[in-house]
Design an enzyme around this catalytic site. Structure first.
Site, PDB file in Angstrom:
ATOM      1  N   SER A 189      52.121  31.587  33.345  1.00  0.00           N
ATOM      2  CA  SER A 189      51.212  32.676  32.753  1.00  0.00           C
ATOM      3  C   SER A 189      49.851  32.377  33.188  1.00  0.00           C
ATOM      4  CB  SER A 189      51.733  32.840  31.443  1.00  0.00           C
ATOM      5  OG  SER A 189      50.992  34.174  31.069  1.00  0.00           O
TER       6      SER A 189
ATOM      7  N   ASP B 104      55.997  33.126  36.386  1.00  0.00           N
ATOM      8  CA  ASP B 104      56.028  34.574  35.619  1.00  0.00           C
ATOM      9  C   ASP B 104      54.585  35.190  35.410  1.00  0.00           C
ATOM     10  OD1 ASP B 104      57.968  36.365  35.215  1.00  0.00           O
ATOM     11  OD2 ASP B 104      57.483  36.423  33.243  1.00  0.00           O
TER      12      ASP B 104
ATOM     13  N   HIS C 133      59.457  35.926  28.772  1.00  0.00           N
ATOM     14  CA  HIS C 133      58.205  35.426  29.479  1.00  0.00           C
ATOM     15  C   HIS C 133      58.184  34.082  29.776  1.00  0.00           C
ATOM     16  CE1 HIS C 133      54.596  35.392  31.579  1.00  0.00           C
ATOM     17  NE2 HIS C 133      53.585  35.247  30.265  1.00  0.00           N
TER      18      HIS C 133
END
Length: 377
Positions: A151, A176, A345
């Site tokens: 992230s 991700d 996530h």
């Protein structure tokens, strides 16, 4: 769709209807309670140390967790609001797969890292931090390094790689985060952050929330990593400032599920003791105050990723995350991509073995390292 877009900005995940998902609700016998107690870092890493880095205003101190003494270094960068502890379970798994060293870093203003200017979370500053920590650890001749970021940490990994802050860089792995969906999510991110509880009455309570809300779908990882997201603060649980807290609702749900009078009395006694101490847990990082840096983390990220002159791996929770630049780049074979379905996530926390397998295979294929003797891939 709007909630899905949030996933690519920070490491948090919005609460999902129905609490547990993807099989994360563990069925246990009647009257038995799930264990939300925290787990120590030492169960997953060999050492913990603080690295001093010189800057214009004095010294910054970065907390790192390490394992291994030979092989390439896996430099792990966590997502926004998380800490190096989010890599704990993954570290134990990858270290059992391949010959490597692991260095998981608390980024500035996160975890137990202490910097002179914690308000500066610009991509440029954070990328330079990575280079300074590597230099402090290894001097002018660092070992081969594979940088891996999730992230926000993935964005910083790309910026650090593109700016050549790691001269011995072997490869780049981003987990991700994709520019297109991240940029789309910025407008509604503040609303999501406001929807999270502001405080928790205990660390166990925070761990419980993280699992039941779907933020982290792996109980073991939540128990070791959530302590890096929250901190104890001296504030009464009955004060107006902590009205948006989580505690009683989850406890009541437990009592409905598990009718055991003795257990309930014990919990009530613990609750009374906590209130008397007037301590609650709150988020270590006020992510809402970092908004001015969000665009700088993600704008132009896809093009930057594609220009990094090292082998690249992109791990995604869903194929819908790809934007136009990455779709074209993937078709042209500029990077390797793998989709890990049925993950939230926090892919490396939800499915540490799948992420470790993908990374180990990638590194062995590129001859960066070898599988450990006796490991059957």
């Amino acid at each position: 769709m709007e909630k899905q877009l949030h996933l690519n900005l920070l490491s948090s995940r919005p609460p999902m209807a129905g609490g547990f998902q993807s099989g994360s609700k563990m069925k246990m016998g009647p009257g038995r309670k799930r264990d939300f107690s925290p787990l120590p870092w030492s169960q997953y890493f060999e050492t913990m140390e603080d690295v001093e880095v010189e800057n214009e205003n004095g010294k910054d101190i970065f907390r790192i967790y390490c394992s291994g003494s030979h092989g390439p270094v896996l430099l792990l960068l966590h997502g926004g609001g998380h800490s190096a502890l989010s890599w704990a379970v993954f570290t134990a798994v990858i270290y059992s797969r391949i010959n490597c060293r692991v260095v998981a870093l608390d980024l500035r203003a996160h975890g137990d890292t202490k910097v002179k200017n914690p308000d500066d979370l610009s991509a440029d500053t954070m990328a330079k931090d990575i280079g300074k920590v590597v230099e402090a650890l290894y001097g002018e001749n660092p070992p081969p390094i594979m940088i891996i970021g999730h992230s926000m940490g993935g964005a910083i990994a790309v910026h650090a790689a593109a700016a050549n802050h790691i001269p011995s860089l072997l490869g780049l792995c981003v987990i991700d985060v994709v520019e297109g969906t991240a940029m789309d999510a910025l407008n509604s991110m503040q609303n999501f952050l406001r929807s999270r509880p502001k405080t928790f009455k205990s660390l166990e309570n925070a761990i419980e929330w993280s699992v039941k809300s779907g933020q982290i779908r792996n109980m073991e990882s939540a128990r070791v990593s959530m302590g890096g997201q929250v901190k104890k603060c001296e504030e009464s649980t009955s004060s107006p400032g902590v009205s948006n807290s989580i505690g009683e609702g989850i406890i009541e749900e437990e009592e409905e599920e598990e009718v055991e009078e003795e257990s309930n009395k014990k919990r009530m006694k613990e609750d009374d003791q906590e209130i008397k101490k007037e301590t609650v847990f709150t988020w270590r990082v006020e992510l809402s105050k970092t908004e001015k840096y969000w665009e700088g983390w993600f704008r132009g990220l896809s093009a930057l990723f594609l220009t990094c002159p090292v082998p690249k791996l992109l791990l995604l929770a869903g194929v819908d995350r790809l934007d136009k630049d990455l779709t074209i780049g993937q078709m042209q074979g500029k990077f390797q991509m793998q989709v890990l379905p049925q993950c939230g996530h926090a892919v490396h926390e939800d499915a540490p073995e799948k992420v470790a397998d993908a990374l180990a295979t990638f590194m062995v294929r590129h001859k960066f390292t070898e599988f450990k003797e006796g490991y059957l891939c």
